[in-house]
Design an enzyme around this catalytic site. Structure first.
Site, PDB file in Angstrom:
ATOM      1  N   CYS A   2       0.839  -1.197   0.000  1.00  0.00           N
ATOM      2  CA  CYS A   2       0.000   0.000   0.000  1.00  0.00           C
ATOM      3  C   CYS A   2       0.877   1.251   0.000  1.00  0.00           C
ATOM      4  O   CYS A   2       1.879   1.307   0.697  1.00  0.00           O
ATOM      5  CB  CYS A   2      -0.942   0.096   1.187  1.00  0.00           C
ATOM      6  SG  CYS A   2      -2.176  -1.196   1.242  1.00  0.00           S
ATOM      7  N   ARG A  27       6.167  -0.782  -3.971  1.00  0.00           N
ATOM      8  CA  ARG A  27       5.699  -1.363  -2.707  1.00  0.00           C
ATOM      9  C   ARG A  27       4.751  -2.548  -2.944  1.00  0.00           C
ATOM     10  O   ARG A  27       4.463  -3.292  -2.022  1.00  0.00           O
ATOM     11  CB  ARG A  27       4.977  -0.284  -1.882  1.00  0.00           C
ATOM     12  CG  ARG A  27       5.886   0.861  -1.513  1.00  0.00           C
ATOM     13  CD  ARG A  27       5.102   2.011  -0.919  1.00  0.00           C
ATOM     14  NE  ARG A  27       4.581   1.697   0.393  1.00  0.00           N
ATOM     15  CZ  ARG A  27       5.271   1.776   1.515  1.00  0.00           C
ATOM     16  NH1 ARG A  27       6.532   2.150   1.471  1.00  0.00           N
ATOM     17  NH2 ARG A  27       4.725   1.491   2.678  1.00  0.00           N
ATOM     18  N   TRP A  75      -2.824  -2.915  -1.689  1.00  0.00           N
ATOM     19  CA  TRP A  75      -2.406  -4.316  -1.750  1.00  0.00           C
ATOM     20  C   TRP A  75      -3.396  -5.057  -0.875  1.00  0.00           C
ATOM     21  O   TRP A  75      -3.415  -4.879   0.342  1.00  0.00           O
ATOM     22  CB  TRP A  75      -0.979  -4.422  -1.211  1.00  0.00           C
ATOM     23  CG  TRP A  75      -0.279  -5.697  -1.507  1.00  0.00           C
ATOM     24  CD1 TRP A  75       0.374  -6.020  -2.657  1.00  0.00           C
ATOM     25  CD2 TRP A  75      -0.100  -6.809  -0.624  1.00  0.00           C
ATOM     26  NE1 TRP A  75       0.934  -7.265  -2.546  1.00  0.00           N
ATOM     27  CE2 TRP A  75       0.660  -7.778  -1.316  1.00  0.00           C
ATOM     28  CE3 TRP A  75      -0.509  -7.100   0.672  1.00  0.00           C
ATOM     29  CZ2 TRP A  75       1.019  -9.001  -0.744  1.00  0.00           C
ATOM     30  CZ3 TRP A  75      -0.154  -8.316   1.240  1.00  0.00           C
ATOM     31  CH2 TRP A  75       0.608  -9.246   0.516  1.00  0.00           C
ATOM     32  N   ASN A 101      -3.040   2.450   5.003  1.00  0.00           N
ATOM     33  CA  ASN A 101      -2.064   1.373   4.852  1.00  0.00           C
ATOM     34  C   ASN A 101      -2.010   0.654   6.198  1.00  0.00           C
ATOM     35  O   ASN A 101      -1.808   1.298   7.222  1.00  0.00           O
ATOM     36  CB  ASN A 101      -0.698   1.993   4.504  1.00  0.00           C
ATOM     37  CG  ASN A 101       0.411   0.963   4.467  1.00  0.00           C
ATOM     38  OD1 ASN A 101       0.155  -0.234   4.411  1.00  0.00           O
ATOM     39  ND2 ASN A 101       1.639   1.439   4.514  1.00  0.00           N
ATOM     40  N   GLY A 102      -2.216  -0.668   6.195  1.00  0.00           N
ATOM     41  CA  GLY A 102      -2.174  -1.411   7.457  1.00  0.00           C
ATOM     42  C   GLY A 102      -3.415  -2.271   7.619  1.00  0.00           C
ATOM     43  O   GLY A 102      -4.127  -2.539   6.638  1.00  0.00           O
ATOM     44  N   GLU A 481      19.182 -17.683  -0.736  1.00  0.00           N
ATOM     45  CA  GLU A 481      18.807 -16.422  -1.375  1.00  0.00           C
ATOM     46  C   GLU A 481      18.648 -16.621  -2.889  1.00  0.00           C
ATOM     47  O   GLU A 481      17.706 -16.090  -3.493  1.00  0.00           O
ATOM     48  CB  GLU A 481      19.860 -15.340  -1.060  1.00  0.00           C
ATOM     49  CG  GLU A 481      19.681 -14.013  -1.770  1.00  0.00           C
ATOM     50  CD  GLU A 481      18.340 -13.327  -1.516  1.00  0.00           C
ATOM     51  OE1 GLU A 481      17.555 -13.790  -0.671  1.00  0.00           O
ATOM     52  OE2 GLU A 481      18.069 -12.338  -2.217  1.00  0.00           O
ATOM     53  N   LYS A 485      15.183 -15.792  -4.860  1.00  0.00           N
ATOM     54  CA  LYS A 485      15.196 -14.837  -5.974  1.00  0.00           C
ATOM     55  C   LYS A 485      14.538 -15.440  -7.203  1.00  0.00           C
ATOM     56  O   LYS A 485      13.720 -14.816  -7.869  1.00  0.00           O
ATOM     57  CB  LYS A 485      16.653 -14.474  -6.256  1.00  0.00           C
ATOM     58  CG  LYS A 485      16.949 -13.135  -6.776  1.00  0.00           C
ATOM     59  CD  LYS A 485      17.064 -12.016  -5.766  1.00  0.00           C
ATOM     60  CE  LYS A 485      15.889 -11.909  -4.843  1.00  0.00           C
ATOM     61  NZ  LYS A 485      15.978 -11.041  -3.757  1.00  0.00           N
ATOM     62  N   GLU A 488      10.752 -15.691  -6.731  1.00  0.00           N
ATOM     63  CA  GLU A 488      10.095 -14.378  -6.757  1.00  0.00           C
ATOM     64  C   GLU A 488       9.955 -13.851  -8.179  1.00  0.00           C
ATOM     65  O   GLU A 488       8.915 -13.315  -8.545  1.00  0.00           O
ATOM     66  CB  GLU A 488      10.938 -13.356  -5.976  1.00  0.00           C
ATOM     67  CG  GLU A 488      10.875 -13.475  -4.480  1.00  0.00           C
ATOM     68  CD  GLU A 488      11.753 -12.430  -3.789  1.00  0.00           C
ATOM     69  OE1 GLU A 488      11.269 -11.794  -2.868  1.00  0.00           O
ATOM     70  OE2 GLU A 488      12.931 -12.256  -4.179  1.00  0.00           O
ATOM     71  N   HIS A 504      18.913 -37.479   1.864  1.00  0.00           N
ATOM     72  CA  HIS A 504      17.949 -37.935   2.869  1.00  0.00           C
ATOM     73  C   HIS A 504      16.509 -37.712   2.406  1.00  0.00           C
ATOM     74  O   HIS A 504      15.628 -37.477   3.232  1.00  0.00           O
ATOM     75  CB  HIS A 504      18.212 -37.231   4.202  1.00  0.00           C
ATOM     76  CG  HIS A 504      19.555 -37.578   4.777  1.00  0.00           C
ATOM     77  ND1 HIS A 504      19.866 -38.837   5.235  1.00  0.00           N
ATOM     78  CD2 HIS A 504      20.687 -36.840   4.907  1.00  0.00           C
ATOM     79  CE1 HIS A 504      21.122 -38.856   5.651  1.00  0.00           C
ATOM     80  NE2 HIS A 504      21.642 -37.655   5.451  1.00  0.00           N
ATOM     81  N   LYS A 603       7.042  -4.873  -1.654  1.00  0.00           N
ATOM     82  CA  LYS A 603       8.406  -4.539  -1.237  1.00  0.00           C
ATOM     83  C   LYS A 603       8.483  -4.403   0.275  1.00  0.00           C
ATOM     84  O   LYS A 603       9.440  -4.821   0.899  1.00  0.00           O
ATOM     85  CB  LYS A 603       8.819  -3.225  -1.905  1.00  0.00           C
ATOM     86  CG  LYS A 603      10.210  -2.749  -1.512  1.00  0.00           C
ATOM     87  CD  LYS A 603      11.220  -3.140  -2.545  1.00  0.00           C
ATOM     88  CE  LYS A 603      12.632  -2.820  -2.175  1.00  0.00           C
ATOM     89  NZ  LYS A 603      13.520  -3.959  -2.492  1.00  0.00           N
TER      90      LYS A 603
HETATM   91  C1  G6P Z   1       9.154  -8.684   1.476  1.00  0.00           C
HETATM   92  C2  G6P Z   1       9.945  -8.538   0.193  1.00  0.00           C
HETATM   93  C3  G6P Z   1      11.259  -9.302   0.317  1.00  0.00           C
HETATM   94  C4  G6P Z   1      12.021  -8.784   1.526  1.00  0.00           C
HETATM   95  C5  G6P Z   1      11.200  -8.931   2.798  1.00  0.00           C
HETATM   96  C6  G6P Z   1      11.852  -8.245   3.983  1.00  0.00           C
HETATM   97  O1  G6P Z   1       8.710  -9.985   1.606  1.00  0.00           O
HETATM   98  O2  G6P Z   1       9.209  -9.014  -0.915  1.00  0.00           O
HETATM   99  O3  G6P Z   1      12.024  -9.103  -0.860  1.00  0.00           O
HETATM  100  O4  G6P Z   1      13.220  -9.478   1.636  1.00  0.00           O
HETATM  101  O5  G6P Z   1       9.926  -8.307   2.618  1.00  0.00           O
HETATM  102  O6  G6P Z   1      11.865  -6.866   3.769  1.00  0.00           O
HETATM  103  P1  G6P Z   1      12.784  -5.867   4.564  1.00  0.00           P
HETATM  104  O7  G6P Z   1      12.377  -4.506   4.094  1.00  0.00           O
HETATM  105  O8  G6P Z   1      12.492  -6.086   6.016  1.00  0.00           O
HETATM  106  O9  G6P Z   1      14.198  -6.199   4.229  1.00  0.00           O
END
Ligand code: G6P
Length: 608
Positions: A2, A27, A75, A101-102, A481, A485, A488, A504, A603
């Protein structure tokens, strides 16, 4: 997650609001809307989908005039993405419009009470109740009305409010969600984040939890929860708008991947003095590290993955037990943590709800807290006992790249500092590591030269259903990671496995053509990983090896070798992750995915 924008000034509000909303796209959102005050009252235009759809709808409906307005990207949490659930929401008599937002946790109770009073809900959102409550509580004084209203709300919110009765005034407030006020000349703004205001002004005020602000074209007044005026510091943005634009790249993600050498350099070089780490800005003293019993790292998503690498490195250098926990689990686990412990929270945005809650839990239990954060003055930065900023600059693509790399660099500095203080690293070793960290930006530049090879590999493999990543130690942490990635950005199912654990169970999933990416950058573990690689190759897997070792593709081991520069194995994630970020990018590109705004992701996740 949001985005809120508000404008009051002498210009037409809508173009400013739309420009601001575009800057908040990163965002994550599924619908958008704007409202302005016109002579005959408030008019709202909103729609499901992209801001472009909203822009088109505004044109089709003959425009929206007015010099005071609010805008929002939503969102969905309560109620599906739809035109009717999009914000702004209007009160029953239409005189008040709200963006939020929230999550209002007690919205159902409030909704039932309002319905009993004759209010009719038009949407399924939690936000709509706020607009009706504001109407119901209206005393004629906006600030007093808002203060009374928020007392009835449970949950988290940033709110911006427009009133037809006060056509040149915006009201706003926040609790556990970011909100800033852009301070201009004869015009002022409200926004969730700096990119939304920076075209207009670089001066801003950070609103604190429970504060309420009245914003007009010429004045910003802030009040505390009791309605007492508060003097706020005006801060200045120290980066340029071009840092938040694509600068010739097709996507923010690739731009940010390419910016990693700078992000790491800016994070590290001011903090190495005479060859040793100096973390005065984070107030990390030798005494503190001496007395340390445990370190708890808490974070979400990629920030947690940086923490997993950090755990390996801090334990190696400082010989202190380190745990790395998912923040949403940590906060409800009644974690064993006390005064002799350090809690490191890692967050790009500094606004992730679960991370903030985990940090508060650690603080409550007496632990010292330090936040590794990218966004200056964000909630984590302000609430932690001390902050170590990553200087990655604004990160716009939803999937983080440069902030992750900067987080790794910050963690290395902490690990060296802790090792020195605890006597587990000699000064000579510490100097050597610092030198290697200072060399990382150039080595990352070198790793970025794998780009054409990686593009080629993605052209070969983008149709795979599933990808496995394997590694040991720091490599295993980095594969987690790499795997996230890929998920995502390309929506391909992927999993990261400790190479030794594959046998295993998961090895049963390996069949002819399954893609396995193996990371092997630690000479001590290389042979072990190689045996695991051979075992998947023998079962028909296609294998890409990411390694700093001198190996060639070999039919018994792997189909392709992606060579990365050599550094100390403890620091290798900084280099091995680079081709994997590029891999996700190109896999997503070949599959036609929305690179900078992957589906269902936000984001900044400011709700639980
Ligand atoms: C969301 C994003 C991720 C990010 C995570 C933590 O899930 O999509 O890419 O790593 O939040 O965000 P931050 O701002 O706390 O690093």
């Amino acid at each position: 997650m949001c985005g809120i924008v508000g404008y009051v000034g002498r210009e037409e509000a809508v173009p400013v609001l739309l420009q601001g909303l575009y800057k908040l796209e990163y965002r994550g959102y599924d619908s958008a809307g704007v409202a302005t005050v016109q002579p005959d009252g408030i008019r709202i235009i909103k729609t499901k989908g992209r801001i472009k759809n909203l822009d088109d709808k505004i044109q089709q409906e003959g425009g929206l005039q007015g010099t005071c307005g609010i805008g929002h990207t939503r969102w969905a949490t309560h109620g599906a993405p739809s035109d009717v659930n999009a914000h702004p929401h209007q009160s029953q008599n239409g005189r008040i419009a709200v963006v939020h937002n929230g999550i209002i946790e007690n919205f159902l109770d409030l909704r039932h009470a309002l319905e009993a009073d004759g209010y009719q809900m038009r949407s399924q959102t939690d936000t709509e109740v706020v607009s009706h409550l504001l109407e119901k509580n209206d005393t004629g004084d906006g600030v007093q009305t808002l203060l009374a209203t928020v007392k009835q709300l449970r949950g988290s919110y940033a709110l911006a409010i427009l009133s037809a009765d006060r056509p040149q005034e915006l009201l706003c407030t926040r609790r556990d969600n970011p909100l800033i006020i852009g301070v201009g000349q004869g015009e002022n703004m409200i926004a969730s984040d700096i990119p939304a205001i920076i075209a207009k002004t670089k001066q801003y005020i950070v609103l604190d939890d429970n504060e309420v602000a009245r914003v007009t074209a010429d004045e910003v007044q802030v009040f505390d929860a009791q309605g007492q005026p508060v003097q706020k510091e005006i801060q200045t943005v120290n980066w340029d708008i071009s840092s938040a634009e694509k600068g010739g790249y097709d996507h923010f993600m690739i731009k940010e991947i390419m910016e990693q050498p700078k992000a790491v350099r800016d994070t590290v070089s001011p903090r190495i003095e005479n060859g040793l780490p100096r973390l005065d800005d984070a107030q990390l003293t030798d005494e503190m590290f001496h007395e340390l019993r445990n370190i708890h790292i808490v974070a979400c998503g990629s920030a947690l993955h940086a923490g997993l690498v950090g755990r390996e490195v801090i334990e190696r250098f400082a010989r202190v037990p380190v745990s790395a926990s998912v923040a949403s689990e940590f906060r409800y686990r009644n974690p064993i943590i006390g005064k002799e412990d350090l809690c490191i929270v890692i967050s790009q945005s500094g606004e992730t709800a679960d991370t903030l809650a985990a940090m508060r839990e650690a603080k409550k239990k007496g632990a010292r807290t330090i936040a590794i954060v990218n966004v200056v003055s964000s909630s984590a930065a302000r609430e932690a006992d001390s902050v170590l900023y990553t200087w990655a600059g604004p990160e716009i693509a939803v999937a983080t790249t440069k902030a992750y790399s900067a987080q790794l660099a910050a963690l290395y500095l902490i690990a060296i500092k802790a090792g020195l203080a605890r006597g587990t690293l000699t000064e000579e070793q510490a100097r050597n590591y610092c030198q290697q960290i200072l060399a990382l930006p150039d080595q990352i530049t070198e790793a970025l030269r794998t780009r054409p090879q990686i593009e080629h590999l993605a052209s070969l493999y983008h149709n795979r259903q599933s990808v496995f990543f394997i590694g040991r130690g720091v490599d295993y942490a980095a594969t987690q990671e790499a795997s996230l990635k890929l998920k995502e950005i390309s929506y391909i199912h992927s999993e990261a496995y400790a190479a030794g654990e594959l046998k295993h169970g998961t090895i049963s999933l390996i069949e002819e053509g399954t893609l396995v990416v193996a990371m092997a950058n630690d000479p001590d573990l290389y042979e072990k990983t190689l045996s695991n690689v051979k075992s998947v190759k023998a079962r028909g897997a296609s294998v890409i090896m990411v390694t700093d070792q001198d190996v060639e593709a070999d039919p018994e081991i792997c189909d392709f070798v992606v060579k990365v520069p050599t550094c100390d194995p403890a620091l290798s994630a900084s280099l091995s992750i680079v081709p994997m970020q590029l891999f996700s990018y190109y896999m997503g590109l070949f599959r036609g995915c929305d690179i900078d705004k992957p589906r269902n992701l936000a984001k900044s996740v400011t709700v639980e």
